[in-house]
Design an enzyme around this catalytic site. Structure first.
Site, PDB file in Angstrom:
ATOM      1  N   CYS A 183       0.847  -1.189   0.000  1.00 58.38           N
ATOM      2  CA  CYS A 183       0.000   0.000   0.000  1.00 58.38           C
ATOM      3  C   CYS A 183       0.886   1.243   0.000  1.00 58.38           C
ATOM      4  O   CYS A 183       1.883   1.298   0.703  1.00 58.38           O
ATOM      5  CB  CYS A 183      -0.953   0.093   1.189  1.00 58.38           C
TER       6      CYS A 183
ATOM      7  N   ARG B 250       3.914  -0.395  -4.807  1.00 56.17           N
ATOM      8  CA  ARG B 250       3.593  -0.934  -3.479  1.00 56.17           C
ATOM      9  C   ARG B 250       2.250  -1.675  -3.459  1.00 56.17           C
ATOM     10  O   ARG B 250       1.908  -2.326  -2.483  1.00 56.17           O
ATOM     11  CB  ARG B 250       3.555   0.199  -2.454  1.00 56.17           C
TER      12      ARG B 250
ATOM     13  N   TRP C 174      -2.735  -2.586  -1.721  1.00 54.21           N
ATOM     14  CA  TRP C 174      -2.452  -4.020  -1.911  1.00 54.21           C
ATOM     15  C   TRP C 174      -3.325  -4.719  -0.880  1.00 54.21           C
ATOM     16  O   TRP C 174      -3.109  -4.590   0.321  1.00 54.21           O
ATOM     17  CB  TRP C 174      -0.964  -4.299  -1.666  1.00 54.21           C
TER      18      TRP C 174
ATOM     19  N   ASN D  64      -1.711   2.076   5.779  1.00 56.11           N
ATOM     20  CA  ASN D  64      -0.822   1.052   5.237  1.00 56.11           C
ATOM     21  C   ASN D  64      -0.409   0.169   6.405  1.00 56.11           C
ATOM     22  O   ASN D  64       0.172   0.668   7.365  1.00 56.11           O
ATOM     23  CB  ASN D  64       0.399   1.732   4.596  1.00 56.11           C
ATOM     24  N   GLY D  65      -0.725  -1.126   6.322  1.00 53.90           N
ATOM     25  CA  GLY D  65      -0.358  -2.025   7.417  1.00 53.90           C
ATOM     26  C   GLY D  65      -1.518  -2.952   7.751  1.00 53.90           C
ATOM     27  O   GLY D  65      -2.460  -3.101   6.959  1.00 53.90           O
TER      28      GLY D  65
ATOM     29  N   GLU E 142      16.750 -17.810  -8.532  1.00 51.33           N
ATOM     30  CA  GLU E 142      16.368 -16.437  -8.861  1.00 51.33           C
ATOM     31  C   GLU E 142      15.792 -16.358 -10.283  1.00 51.33           C
ATOM     32  O   GLU E 142      14.817 -15.649 -10.526  1.00 51.33           O
ATOM     33  CB  GLU E 142      17.585 -15.504  -8.680  1.00 51.33           C
TER      34      GLU E 142
ATOM     35  N   LYS F 263      12.049 -15.029 -11.179  1.00 54.57           N
ATOM     36  CA  LYS F 263      11.781 -13.927 -12.128  1.00 54.57           C
ATOM     37  C   LYS F 263      10.728 -14.357 -13.148  1.00 54.57           C
ATOM     38  O   LYS F 263       9.831 -13.594 -13.471  1.00 54.57           O
ATOM     39  CB  LYS F 263      13.055 -13.510 -12.883  1.00 54.57           C
TER      40      LYS F 263
ATOM     41  N   GLU G 141       7.274 -14.467 -11.507  1.00 50.07           N
ATOM     42  CA  GLU G 141       6.755 -13.138 -11.162  1.00 50.07           C
ATOM     43  C   GLU G 141       6.225 -12.395 -12.379  1.00 50.07           C
ATOM     44  O   GLU G 141       5.185 -11.740 -12.311  1.00 50.07           O
ATOM     45  CB  GLU G 141       7.883 -12.280 -10.555  1.00 50.07           C
TER      46      GLU G 141
ATOM     47  N   HIS H 156      16.225 -36.457  -7.958  1.00 50.92           N
ATOM     48  CA  HIS H 156      15.371 -36.935  -6.869  1.00 50.92           C
ATOM     49  C   HIS H 156      13.967 -36.358  -6.973  1.00 50.92           C
ATOM     50  O   HIS H 156      13.384 -35.936  -5.978  1.00 50.92           O
ATOM     51  CB  HIS H 156      16.011 -36.580  -5.525  1.00 50.92           C
TER      52      HIS H 156
ATOM     53  N   LYS I 196       5.961  -4.539  -4.220  1.00 46.78           N
ATOM     54  CA  LYS I 196       7.410  -4.447  -4.090  1.00 46.78           C
ATOM     55  C   LYS I 196       7.860  -4.466  -2.643  1.00 46.78           C
ATOM     56  O   LYS I 196       8.855  -5.068  -2.289  1.00 46.78           O
ATOM     57  CB  LYS I 196       7.897  -3.163  -4.759  1.00 46.78           C
TER      58      LYS I 196
END
Ligand code: G6P
Length: 611
Positions: free
Chosen positions: A2, A27, A73, A99-100, A484, A488, A491, A507, A606
């Protein structure tokens, strides 16, 4: 998570707020809203991005010199118009952004419902707002007093900003656990979750601390703690240029940030690495070297991409410094009652410096006596301020939600930290030390070279864009690079991807291999080169498609793989910084080819300031 913006002063508030919200969309972008104070509260909000809010407000009355805005968000309640912020209190006098997360909202809500309150949204925010209103009305308190009383009962994290119809020249804000920056102008104040909405108006800022309340008028900023004692605002100069937060001709922030890497890595090394003198100077590390070099154990705490940087750092530190390292997901670490001894050192890695899980994990570890070393990108952020020692990554603002340049800057800083410690502990030979200094010095050029493959990778992206799954494999230093790379792809392109140690794929994941599965090998020339060649053979034998990141000139893998992504040769310890580049580009171009909003992938944010 947010974004919040607020304004009070001589300008029209709406354009300042909307422009600021666009900068904070990284955000969250589930909904956006604005409340303006001008003979009453005018409220506009809309599901979707800030652009949707702008459409809603076309032709509406947007006059007002005080206002609050929010980009959301979603946590409590689906993304919708009615759950969008700002929220109005029951009597219609107060409007608030938040925000929170208010963890005890359900209990407070029950109390309020018993008193006759009705709710128009599913949010915890509306509960807190009416809780404040209720205290104000029952106790006859001022808004500031009511806020203080309410916040003492609130469990959770918040930044809130309120406007009050009865006090049209005042904004009231409070912070605990989520970020809040106040920009100080001439006869005006700007509030935001980070400095990006503020930088074009003023460079003087105050970072509000936890448990502080700010009472803001056009010409006055008063800070108080929850005990109603005045606090002295600590005014800092912003080291941020407007150009750094604009796209600068690129189609997306993500692409801009990928291409910025030669210069961000250079900035990271600049003034620190001196190959001629054979030194690395990072004062935050140097000044605390006694504690750092004598650490019995290092715990690395991080989330997401920063956690991957931590995994690479584990390999590097153990190899160079011979100190045992454990890498922890902050969200697990904080809740599992970890054993922390006095001589333990925690390295916190965070781009934003605000990730809630990392922040709380560190607070807990600090209480138990651990030394905290922060590797953080955002200057003045909560994690940076909480750390005993630290080194900034100096990558500049990263706006694309998927982290790119912050990751390679983290790797660069962490390698320098390891080299400094190794030198102090005498666990590295002079030759190896100087060799690695030279290798680091060459990284910006090598990254530049790796970026030259962009056009080729763009074409490759078209070939693979319609796959449903992908497997990423690597060994040693390149194993976390595989993780990573897979992250990517997930995402940005919403393709299911898994990263695995190349040997471990036998395995389980090998069962997935058939002619439709692309397997991305991070196979630059290193100690494990022959082993990874065998792993490639194992995939080829089962008809999997192989895409391999290789060291330039590697004819053996070129002959085996379906497609190769060559990068310049580098020492294996440094190679991850370079082998990451083609994987970033591949995900970017696949995401674009699929028509997705790569800067704002669905459901992500983010800066994850909720746990
Ligand atoms: C979010 C972001 C990731 C980031 C992670 C950790 O999930 O989308 O890009 O790696 O948070 O964030 P931090 O700011 O602590 O590095």
């Amino acid at each position: 998570m947010c974004g919040i913006v607020a304004y009070i002063g001589h300008r029209q508030a709406y354009p300042v707020i909307v422009k600021g919200l666009k900068r904070l969309e990284y955000r969250g972008y589930d909904s956006a809203g604005v409340a303006l104070l001008n003979h009453g509260v005018k409220l506009y909000k809309k599901k979707g991005k800030v652009a949707a809010l702008e459409e809603t407000t076309l032709g509406k009355d947007l006059d007002g010199h005080i206002g609050i805005g929010h980009t959301r968000w979603a946590t409590h309640g689906e993304p919708s118009d009615r759950n969008a912020h700002p929220h109005l209190s029951a009597n219609g006098k107060l409007a608030m952004i938040h925000n929170g997360i208010i963890e005890n909202y359900a209990l407070l809500k029950q109390e309020l419902i018993k008193k006759g309150y009705r709710f128009h949204s599913d949010t915890d925010t509306e509960v807190l707002l009416n809780f404040i209103e209720d205290i104000q009305e029952n106790n006859g308190s001022t808004l500031e007093e009511a806020l203080r009383i309410a916040l003492k009962r609130v469990v959770g994290a918040y930044v809130i900003v309120l406007i009050d119809k009865d006090n049209p020249d005042t904004l009231i804000a409070a912070r605990k656990g989520s970020p809040l920056v106040i920009g100080i102008g001439k006869g005006e104040h700007f509030l935001a979750s980070d400095a990006s909405p503020i930088v074009e108006y003023t460079k003087e800022v105050v970072y509000v601390n936890d448990y502080e309340i700010a009472i803001i008028k056009p010409d006055e900023l008063i800070l108080k703690n929850l005990g109603n004692e005045r606090q002295t605002p600590f005014i800092q100069k912003l080291d941020l240029e407007l150009a750094a937060i604009e796209k600068g001709g690129y189609d997306h922030f993500m692409l801009k940030e990928i291409f910025e890497q030669p210069s961000t890595i250079y900035d990271c090394l600049r003034g620190r690495l001196d190959v001629i003198q054979g030194t690395i100077t990072m004062s935050g590390i140097r000044n605390n070297m006694d504690k750092i070099k004598n650490a019995n154990r290092i715990l690395i705490v991080a989330c997401g991409t920063s956690w991957h940087a931590g995994l690479i750092a584990e390999y590097v530190i153990e190899e160079l410094c011979r100190i045992p390292v454990e890498v922890e997901y902050a969200s697990e670490f904080r809740y599992r009652n970890p054993i922390i001894h006095k001589g333990d050192m925690i390295i916190a890695i965070s781009q934003s410096g605000e990730t809630a899980d990392t922040l709380v994990a560190l607070e807990n570890a600090k209480e138990q006596g651990a030394v905290i070393l922060g590797v953080v990108n955002v200057v003045g952020s909560s994690i940076a301020r909480l750390s005993h020692a630290g080194a900034y990554t100096h990558a500049g603002p990263e706006i694309g939600v998927a982290s790119t340049k912050a990751f390679t800057a983290q790797l660069t800083v962490l390698t320098m930290v390891a080299l400094m410690i190794a030198k102090e502990r005498n666990t590295i030979t002079r030759d190896r030390y100087l060799h690695l200094l030279n290798e680091l010095n060459e990284v910006p050029e090598k990254v530049k070279k790796a970026l030259e493959a962009a056009e080729h990778i763009q074409k490759l992206a078209l070939k693979y864009k319609d796959v449903s799954d992908a497997l990423y494999l690597g060994r040693g230093y390149n194993f976390p690079v595989a993780l990573e790379g897979a992250l990517k792809l997930k995402e940005i392109s919403y393709i299911h991807a898994e990263g695995y140690p190349a040997a471990e794929m036998k395995h389980g994941p090998i069962a997935l291999v058939d002619e439709s599965l692309p397997v991305v090998f991070v196979a630059t020339r290193d100690t494990y080169h022959e082993k990874i060649i065998s792993n490639i053979q194992e995939i080829k034998a089962r008809k999997g498609k192989v895409i391999a990141v290789i060291t330039e000139g590697d004819e053996i893998i070129t002959a085996m793989a379906d497609d190769v992504l060559p990068v310049p040769e580098a020492d294996e310890l440094i190679a991850p910084i370079i082998s990451t580049i083609p994987l970033q580009l591949l995900s970017y171009y696949i995401g674009v080819a699929k028509g997705y909003d790569v800067d704002k992938p669905r459901n992500l944010a983010k800066s994850v300031t909720v746990e």
